[in-house]
Design a protein around this motif. Structure first.
Motif, PDB file in Angstrom:
ATOM      1  N   UNK A  67       0.809  -1.216   0.000  1.00 12.26           N
ATOM      2  CA  UNK A  67       0.000   0.000   0.000  1.00 12.26           C
ATOM      3  C   UNK A  67       0.846   1.272   0.000  1.00 12.26           C
ATOM      4  N   UNK A  68       2.126   1.153   0.281  1.00 14.98           N
ATOM      5  CA  UNK A  68       2.995   2.328   0.368  1.00 14.98           C
ATOM      6  C   UNK A  68       3.160   2.997  -1.000  1.00 14.98           C
ATOM      7  N   UNK A  69       2.932   4.315  -1.035  1.00 17.79           N
ATOM      8  CA  UNK A  69       3.154   5.075  -2.259  1.00 17.79           C
ATOM      9  C   UNK A  69       2.186   4.757  -3.381  1.00 17.79           C
ATOM     10  N   UNK A 127      -0.048   6.646   1.344  1.00 15.82           N
ATOM     11  CA  UNK A 127       0.161   6.896  -0.087  1.00 15.82           C
ATOM     12  C   UNK A 127       1.271   7.915  -0.320  1.00 15.82           C
ATOM     13  N   UNK A 128       1.330   8.925   0.525  1.00 18.76           N
ATOM     14  CA  UNK A 128       2.347   9.985   0.381  1.00 18.76           C
ATOM     15  C   UNK A 128       3.651   9.641   1.109  1.00 18.76           C
ATOM     16  N   UNK A 172      -4.748  13.879  -3.500  1.00 17.09           N
ATOM     17  CA  UNK A 172      -3.711  12.896  -3.203  1.00 17.09           C
ATOM     18  C   UNK A 172      -3.615  11.859  -4.307  1.00 17.09           C
ATOM     19  N   UNK A 173      -4.764  11.459  -4.876  1.00 17.17           N
ATOM     20  CA  UNK A 173      -4.733  10.489  -5.970  1.00 17.17           C
ATOM     21  C   UNK A 173      -3.986  11.065  -7.165  1.00 17.17           C
ATOM     22  N   UNK A 174      -4.281  12.323  -7.503  1.00 17.82           N
ATOM     23  CA  UNK A 174      -3.605  12.959  -8.636  1.00 17.82           C
ATOM     24  C   UNK A 174      -2.110  13.104  -8.373  1.00 17.82           C
ATOM     25  N   UNK A 175      -1.735  13.498  -7.167  1.00 18.31           N
ATOM     26  CA  UNK A 175      -0.324  13.687  -6.830  1.00 18.31           C
ATOM     27  C   UNK A 175       0.450  12.373  -6.906  1.00 18.31           C
ATOM     28  N   UNK A 176      -0.134  11.302  -6.374  1.00 17.48           N
ATOM     29  CA  UNK A 176       0.568  10.015  -6.370  1.00 17.48           C
ATOM     30  C   UNK A 176       0.630   9.438  -7.783  1.00 17.48           C
TER      31      UNK A 176
END
Length: 238
Positions: free
Chosen positions: A93-95, A163-164, A222-226
């Motif tokens: 799940x990381x990143x 995620x971040x 956050x979805x867009x950034x990742x």
């Protein structure tokens, strides 16, 4: 008893599924050709959340008879967020941009357990005393709404941290939100008269505010950034 259990299930599950559907529908088929998360994984984590939430609620009611209600509420609030972190804090799940959705669905499962448990708990106490009055129904309905908005939002917050790759920062944010909520709800369990209604409504308003900020602002961002970090050129729907 069976009727109270059935009512608790309906009151918890129906609004939770509505929140799940309307919050995430634009990220999956048929709204988009390429879904932003896996449906089986999302529902699997929701089931995990229900199991964890049930255990936490049982612990909550058990300790309630031993310690201060505020202290127990704060400890349970912190424990709930830490358990979400432990569940999501796996390398896979990381990143990953979809982790925020799995945090959300994990929170939905927790909300179902907490809302259903409290509905059954309060309903059983009221029924043994002669029936559920209007004040008890008010507390039950407001509490259910609070839970089905609070836990998905804090779950998404923790998912954003994973995620971040800024886990501690977002865990602290989720814990602070839970702590403030528990403090605002203290008069509901300890006070009498108009303070019960005022504190419940204020707590609900704060939960709605935080939920809308998470779903409308933080989640798409956050979805867009990742995705950008991963080199994925998909655009997040608005």
């Amino acid at each position: 008893m069976e009727m109270m259990l059935a009512a608790a299930g309906v009151l918890a599950i129906v609004p939770a599924f509505l929140v799940l559907y309307f919050s995430l529908k634009k990220y999956t088929y048929p709204a988009v050709e390429e879904p932003f998360f896996s449906d089986p994984k999302m529902f699997g984590l929701m089931v995990v959340g229900m199991i964890e939430g049930t255990v936490i609620f049982v612990a909550y009611t058990w300790f309630l008879g031993m310690w201060s209600s505020l202290l127990v509420a704060l400890l349970i609030g912190i424990l709930t967020e830490v358990v979400k972190l432990v569940t999501l804090n796996l390398k896979r799940f990381h990143g990953q941009s979809d982790t925020v959705f799995y945090g959300f669905s994990l929170g939905v499962g927790t909300a179902i357990a907490m809302a259903g448990g409290m509905t059954f708990y309060l309903g059983s106490i009221a029924s043994s005393g002669g029936g559920i009055d209007a004040a008890t129904w008010f507390i039950i309905l407001v509490y259910v709404m609070q839970q089905v908005l609070l836990h998905p939002a804090t779950g998404a917050t923790i998912g954003e941290g994973i995620a971040r790759l800024r886990i501690a920062e977002f865990l602290i944010q989720a814990v602070m939100v839970s702590a403030v909520y528990q403090i605002l709800m203290t008069p509901v369990w300890a006070a009498e008269g108009v303070w019960i209604y005022l504190s419940a409504i204020v707590a609900l308003a704060c939960v709605i505010f935080y939920f809308l900020r998470v779903v409308r602002r933080y989640m798409p961002r956050v979805v867009q950034d990742v995705l950008k970090m991963q080199g994925d050129k998909r655009r997040v729907p608005r």
